[in-house]
Design a protein around this motif. Structure first.
Motif, PDB file in Angstrom:
ATOM      1  N   PHE A 164     -10.812  10.302 -14.414  1.00  0.00           N
ATOM      2  CA  PHE A 164     -10.455   9.223 -13.540  1.00  0.00           C
ATOM      3  C   PHE A 164      -9.644   8.261 -14.131  1.00  0.00           C
ATOM      4  O   PHE A 164      -8.696   7.628 -13.632  1.00  0.00           O
ATOM      5  N   LEU A 165     -10.013   7.826 -15.380  1.00  0.00           N
ATOM      6  CA  LEU A 165      -9.284   6.879 -16.065  1.00  0.00           C
ATOM      7  C   LEU A 165      -7.895   7.391 -16.768  1.00  0.00           C
ATOM      8  O   LEU A 165      -6.941   6.596 -16.353  1.00  0.00           O
ATOM      9  N   VAL A 166      -7.861   8.508 -17.024  1.00  0.00           N
ATOM     10  CA  VAL A 166      -6.535   8.959 -17.268  1.00  0.00           C
ATOM     11  C   VAL A 166      -5.451   9.082 -16.119  1.00  0.00           C
ATOM     12  O   VAL A 166      -4.355   8.601 -16.141  1.00  0.00           O
ATOM     13  N   LEU A 167      -6.138   9.673 -14.820  1.00  0.00           N
ATOM     14  CA  LEU A 167      -5.501   9.585 -13.535  1.00  0.00           C
ATOM     15  C   LEU A 167      -4.876   8.111 -13.203  1.00  0.00           C
ATOM     16  O   LEU A 167      -3.739   7.765 -12.962  1.00  0.00           O
ATOM     17  N   HIS A 168      -5.655   7.209 -13.566  1.00  0.00           N
ATOM     18  CA  HIS A 168      -5.420   5.926 -13.131  1.00  0.00           C
ATOM     19  C   HIS A 168      -4.476   5.216 -14.062  1.00  0.00           C
ATOM     20  O   HIS A 168      -3.398   4.518 -13.762  1.00  0.00           O
ATOM     21  N   ALA A 170      -7.196  11.725  -5.361  1.00  0.00           N
ATOM     22  CA  ALA A 170      -7.701  12.874  -6.287  1.00  0.00           C
ATOM     23  C   ALA A 170      -8.953  11.947  -7.234  1.00  0.00           C
ATOM     24  O   ALA A 170      -9.969  12.443  -7.268  1.00  0.00           O
ATOM     25  N   GLU A 171      -8.354  10.642  -7.631  1.00  0.00           N
ATOM     26  CA  GLU A 171      -9.355   9.893  -8.329  1.00  0.00           C
ATOM     27  C   GLU A 171     -10.712   9.840  -7.546  1.00  0.00           C
ATOM     28  O   GLU A 171     -11.927   9.838  -7.950  1.00  0.00           O
ATOM     29  N   THR A 172     -10.706   9.509  -6.160  1.00  0.00           N
ATOM     30  CA  THR A 172     -11.703   9.193  -5.191  1.00  0.00           C
ATOM     31  C   THR A 172     -12.714  10.410  -5.259  1.00  0.00           C
ATOM     32  O   THR A 172     -13.998  10.374  -5.538  1.00  0.00           O
ATOM     33  N   ALA A 173     -12.073  11.753  -5.110  1.00  0.00           N
ATOM     34  CA  ALA A 173     -12.667  12.860  -5.180  1.00  0.00           C
ATOM     35  C   ALA A 173     -13.502  12.816  -6.551  1.00  0.00           C
ATOM     36  O   ALA A 173     -14.737  13.584  -6.623  1.00  0.00           O
ATOM     37  N   ALA A 229     -12.730  -0.068  -2.597  1.00  0.00           N
ATOM     38  CA  ALA A 229     -11.576  -0.512  -3.101  1.00  0.00           C
ATOM     39  C   ALA A 229     -10.525   0.473  -2.580  1.00  0.00           C
ATOM     40  O   ALA A 229      -9.353   0.420  -2.246  1.00  0.00           O
ATOM     41  N   TYR A 230     -10.827   1.795  -2.542  1.00  0.00           N
ATOM     42  CA  TYR A 230      -9.938   2.838  -2.432  1.00  0.00           C
ATOM     43  C   TYR A 230      -9.211   2.570  -0.764  1.00  0.00           C
ATOM     44  O   TYR A 230      -8.022   2.739  -0.538  1.00  0.00           O
ATOM     45  N   PRO A 231     -10.067   2.462   0.222  1.00  0.00           N
ATOM     46  CA  PRO A 231      -9.535   2.314   1.437  1.00  0.00           C
ATOM     47  C   PRO A 231      -8.739   0.923   1.376  1.00  0.00           C
ATOM     48  O   PRO A 231      -7.747   0.801   2.158  1.00  0.00           O
ATOM     49  N   ALA A 232      -9.247  -0.136   1.029  1.00  0.00           N
ATOM     50  CA  ALA A 232      -8.737  -1.388   0.834  1.00  0.00           C
ATOM     51  C   ALA A 232      -7.177  -1.365   0.329  1.00  0.00           C
ATOM     52  O   ALA A 232      -6.313  -2.190   0.805  1.00  0.00           O
ATOM     53  N   PHE A 233      -7.404  -0.636  -0.608  1.00  0.00           N
ATOM     54  CA  PHE A 233      -5.643  -0.541  -1.370  1.00  0.00           C
ATOM     55  C   PHE A 233      -4.859   0.576  -0.943  1.00  0.00           C
ATOM     56  O   PHE A 233      -3.557   0.339  -0.751  1.00  0.00           O
ATOM     57  N   SER A 286       0.876  -1.050   0.101  1.00  0.00           N
ATOM     58  CA  SER A 286      -0.048   0.013   0.098  1.00  0.00           C
ATOM     59  C   SER A 286       0.858   1.193  -0.019  1.00  0.00           C
ATOM     60  O   SER A 286       0.384   2.185  -0.757  1.00  0.00           O
ATOM     61  N   ALA A 287       1.833   1.210   0.968  1.00  0.00           N
ATOM     62  CA  ALA A 287       2.998   2.354   0.870  1.00  0.00           C
ATOM     63  C   ALA A 287       3.354   2.747  -0.583  1.00  0.00           C
ATOM     64  O   ALA A 287       3.709   3.748  -0.991  1.00  0.00           O
ATOM     65  N   ARG A 288       3.555   1.754  -1.562  1.00  0.00           N
ATOM     66  CA  ARG A 288       4.143   2.167  -2.887  1.00  0.00           C
ATOM     67  C   ARG A 288       3.133   2.642  -3.577  1.00  0.00           C
ATOM     68  O   ARG A 288       3.372   3.098  -4.718  1.00  0.00           O
ATOM     69  N   LEU A 289       1.700   2.599  -3.427  1.00  0.00           N
ATOM     70  CA  LEU A 289       0.605   3.206  -4.418  1.00  0.00           C
ATOM     71  C   LEU A 289       0.953   4.697  -4.199  1.00  0.00           C
ATOM     72  O   LEU A 289       1.297   5.096  -3.248  1.00  0.00           O
ATOM     73  N   ASP A 290       0.401   5.413  -4.918  1.00  0.00           N
ATOM     74  CA  ASP A 290       0.434   6.835  -5.121  1.00  0.00           C
ATOM     75  C   ASP A 290      -0.895   7.446  -4.174  1.00  0.00           C
ATOM     76  O   ASP A 290      -2.020   7.704  -4.976  1.00  0.00           O
ATOM     77  N   PHE A 291      -0.775   7.568  -3.107  1.00  0.00           N
ATOM     78  CA  PHE A 291      -1.800   8.159  -2.364  1.00  0.00           C
ATOM     79  C   PHE A 291      -2.388   9.290  -2.779  1.00  0.00           C
ATOM     80  O   PHE A 291      -3.768   9.210  -2.857  1.00  0.00           O
ATOM     81  N   PRO A 292      -1.702  10.507  -3.057  1.00  0.00           N
ATOM     82  CA  PRO A 292      -2.350  11.722  -3.391  1.00  0.00           C
ATOM     83  C   PRO A 292      -3.297  11.504  -4.588  1.00  0.00           C
ATOM     84  O   PRO A 292      -4.573  11.871  -4.801  1.00  0.00           O
ATOM     85  N   MET A 293      -2.634  10.790  -5.599  1.00  0.00           N
ATOM     86  CA  MET A 293      -3.285  10.275  -6.946  1.00  0.00           C
ATOM     87  C   MET A 293      -4.633   9.721  -6.598  1.00  0.00           C
ATOM     88  O   MET A 293      -5.807   9.994  -7.194  1.00  0.00           O
ATOM     89  N   GLY A 294      -4.727   8.643  -5.878  1.00  0.00           N
ATOM     90  CA  GLY A 294      -5.731   7.696  -5.445  1.00  0.00           C
ATOM     91  C   GLY A 294      -6.930   8.552  -4.808  1.00  0.00           C
ATOM     92  O   GLY A 294      -8.007   8.483  -5.157  1.00  0.00           O
TER      93      GLY A 294
END
Lengths: 217, 538
Positions: A112-116, A71-74, A206-210, A61-69
């Motif tokens: 969302f798709l572009v950011l992901h 932003a996608e959620t928002a 999915a967002y909190p889980a990952f 989880s620490a390796r994922l891009d938290f700010p990006m995720g």
């Protein structure tokens, strides 16, 4: 046989418009129940794997891009809100506003798709994609690979659903702009909105889980 | 209700939905009429049934000799895999719901069509596409995993045709989901005036319960098979022990679908048999509400018993005990149904026409299959019997003795409605009796073989098992003949059968109030329902 019948008309198998509408809405709810079970497999697998390897999940989880995720959620939640307002507008017979809102909803879906996609790209560069380019070594690397497997399958299937939703929203926006729908008839917008809520809700799990495992951020 | 619509007595092959809407092939392939789509399914599943039947014939021929001289171990594995995959997903699952369900459900509830006719046609095309993938895998060399695709064999060792079959089953799964969705929405929304829930024929209740299982179990299979495909293609390792993944997790997911799938096969059969029995004794069903709710309870409890497939797979003893108890619980609503059928028959005047012979055969075979299921649900016994021919015999009693008997009984019973013509009753009775005899001759010896310890899924066996295996193969020949017979006499009836009239069985139910074959939109005017089903006595 029904192909030439205009959308607003009642198809021959139904008695009247309310019956047709209720059938469509119930059909979409039933389909959503199916989808919940479809994604449910992945969340069940997630629970099993995380229970077995809690530390690898924190490390992954620490390796994922938290700010990006985040932003996608928002973006996705905002789009969900707009699709609900679009439905309200068409119920009030404001077709133009509704069409614009549907278009913006679709554009947010695309954002969302572009950011992901950018996230996937970065992870590819870092070598975090199991089976394709996975460069981690050392203790815990295999278990972390499991985390990324689940992450890609879940977000991959979710993105596929976003893509389908975007296509549906664009079609709805165009048809609304052309004046197909109004206060008297807007079932397709309603069931597209229902589908888009499913897309939202899967992401809300999915967002909190990952992204939020072990206080990452 | 029987008195309605007798005027259109000139029913023949060239009337009703069979000609309205066009006579061309394209008019059939592009139809939205639920009755025509039911027939498209019937043709397709019959084709797959005989393909799966050829595989079964090869298996039984090979097992005549203990040394497996006909098929090599690998070919044998591919043969039983093909038999299993085709019979489960391309015959049994769609058999009653997609053919009889499609054809009859709107008629029985007094609707003009399904709620989503285009989706209905789309489901049929999905079925065909899934079938193409599966047959392609066969032509490219076949798959040897068994129909269960257990990991890690399917993901790490077997050949890549696994991907084709998995895609095929994934696609056909969505066909089944969409059919279930359509049946559920149709039942909720399209009932004729006065047709409230407790006036629905039990066949409709059976379709409803089945559809719920289809919609909630099949997506789990779809995702699980996707994970197998992704593991082979992209190295996603959720079931891969080398990455810390868990092959047993696959079994949990697989059986979470595949145990309820057994109820997708048997619940519709129970619905058909309920109709057949009431008509065969011309009586009201005993305990209507119990019958309806027992089907829903079977559908519900069926979701909680999947672990009984895994008693020896390494799950905890306590899980085993819980799954064992829950599996015994399913027997309660099933027994309610059997007792209610018997009570309906009790002291009645039974008309032994062909559909009734199938229905009575169903009760006997289903009861035997269900009782031996209790043996297997007991952990201590299952440890001895699992992976033997006892299991093979058990599930064939349910799926073939149960579902296929009911399916054929239903085909005979509603044949006059579907085609407008009668079939030869005498030869149909002979076929039905032959099927019962052939079936028992094939599969009863397998109970004994399993009890004596013959393992399943081997192309060879110890010489001491040969006598019973020969008996079983002879039974399979009888069974094959009894399956081929309807092709001929029903085919003959299509062209030469005498006109049936709207209600040849003096049956109740809305489908018998319209002409045979029914007009394109089923009823000349929307029926109004004033009483429950099976009003035979009044």
């Amino acid at each position: 046989m029904n192909a030439s019948v205009p959308d607003a008309a009642v198809q021959q198998q139904f008695d009247d418009a309310p019956q047709q509408k209720d059938a469509a809405v119930l059909g979409m709810w039933a389909f959503i129940a199916t989808e919940v079970l479809f994604f449910g497999v992945l969340f069940a697998a997630y629970v099993v794997c995380r229970f077995r390897f809690p530390l690898a999940f924190v490390a992954g989880s620490a390796r994922l891009d938290f700010p990006m995720g985040t932003a996608e959620t928002a973006i996705l939640l905002t789009s969900g809100c707009l699709s609900a307002i679009a439905l309200r507008q068409i119920q009030l017979d404001k077709a133009r506003q509704s069409a614009v809102l549907l278009l913006v909803t679709a554009l947010l879906g695309i954002a969302f798709l572009v950011l992901h996609g950018m996230e996937y790209h970065d992870e590819f560069k870092e070598g975090l994609i199991p089976g394709i380019r996975y460069l981690e070594n050392g203790p815990g690397a295999h278990e972390m690979e499991l985390f990324f497997s689940l992450y890609y399958v879940t977000t991959g299937f979710h993105s596929l659903h976003v893509l389908i939703g975007v296509v549906l929203l664009l079609i709805m926006a165009a048809r609304t702009w052309r004046g197909t729908f109004g206060a008297h008839y807007h079932t397709p917008i309603e069931i597209t909105g229902l589908y888009w809520s499913l897309v939202d809700i899967v992401w809300i799990f999915a967002y909190p889980a990952f992204y939020l495992v072990g206080g990452a951020g | 209700m029987n008195a309605a619509v007798t005027s259109a007595d000139a029913e023949s092959m060239g009337s009703g939905y069979l000609v309205e809407g066009g006579r061309t092939l394209w008019s059939w392939l592009s139809t939205r009429d639920h009755k025509r789509i039911g027939i498209l399914y019937a043709v397709a599943i019959t084709t797959f049934f005989f393909m799966g039947g050829v595989a079964a014939t090869l298996i039984r021929l090979n097992l005549i000799y203990p040394d497996g001289r006909m098929l090599s171990a690998e070919t044998y594995n591919k043969t039983f895999t093909f038999h299993g995959v085709v019979m489960v997903w391309f015959f049994l699952i769609p058999s009653i719901p997609a053919t009889l369900g499609n054809f009859l459900l709107p008629l029985m509830i007094g609707a003009r069509d399904m709620a989503f006719p285009r989706l209905n046609l789309f489901s049929w095309y999905l079925y065909m596409v899934g079938g193409l993938f599966t047959v392609a895998a066969l032509l490219l060399g076949g798959v040897d995993t068994g129909w269960t695709f257990y990991t890690p064999y399917s993901t790490m060792f077997s050949n890549s045709n696994v991907i084709l079959v998995v895609v095929g089953v994934f696609v056909v799964g969505f066909s089944s989901i969409l059919t279930g969705l359509n049946l559920i929405v149709t039942t909720h929304m399209m009932r004729a005036p006065g047709m409230h829930w407790y006036r629905l024929p039990l066949f409709v209740w059976a379709m409803y319960a089945t559809s719920v299982v289809m919609m909630l179990a099949t997506p789990v299979l779809a995702m699980t098979l996707s994970l197998i495909g992704l593991e082979r293609l992209a190295g996603v390792g959720i079931f891969d022990p080398a990455l810390g993944g868990d092959p047993i997790l696959f079994q949990h997911f697989f059986w979470f679908y595949s145990h309820p799938a057994v109820y997708i096969m048997i619940l519709p059969a129970m619905g058909v048999v309920s109709e057949l029995i009431c008509n065969g004794v011309h009586r009201k069903i005993f305990g209507y509400k119990f019958m309806a709710w027992s089907m829903l309870s079977i559908a519900f409890i069926g979701f909680l018993v999947w672990g009984h497939h895994m008693f020896v797979a390494g799950q905890s003893m306590y899980a085993g005990i819980v799954f064992s108890i829950l599996s015994f619980v399913v027997a309660v609503p099933s027994a309610i149904k059997v007792f209610n059928w018997l009570t309906t028959l009790h002291k009645g005047t039974i008309d032994f026409h062909a559909p009734m012979i199938y229905a009575l055969g169903f009760i006997g075979l289903f009861t035997l299959g269900g009782m031996t299921g209790l043996f297997l649900a007991a952990v201590a016994l299952d440890v001895n019997l699992t992976d033997t021919y006892f299991v093979v015999a058990h599930f064939h009693y349910i799926m073939v003795g149960g579902s296929v008997m009911a399916y054929l009984g239903g085909i005979h019973y509603w044949w006059p409605k579907v085609t407008g013509r009668m079939y030869s009753e005498t030869i149909a009775r002979i076929a039905a009796v032959l099927m019962f005899v052939g079936f028992n001759l094939t599969f009863f010896p397998q109970y004994i073989l399993g009890y004596e310890g013959m393992p399943r899924r081997y192309h060879q066996y110890l010489p001491q098992f040969q006598d019973l295996n020969i008996l079983s193969s002879i039974g399979a020949c009888v069974l094959a003949i009894s399956y081929l017979m309807p092709l001929f006499y029903l085919g003959h009836s299509l062209f030469r059968g005498e006109a049936a009239g709207p209600n040849p069985w003096q049956a109740t139910g809305l489908e018998w109030t319209t002409s045979s074959p029914p007009p394109e939109h089923n009823f000349h005017e929307t029926p109004v329902v004033t009483h429950g089903p099976y009003e035979y006595c009044d």
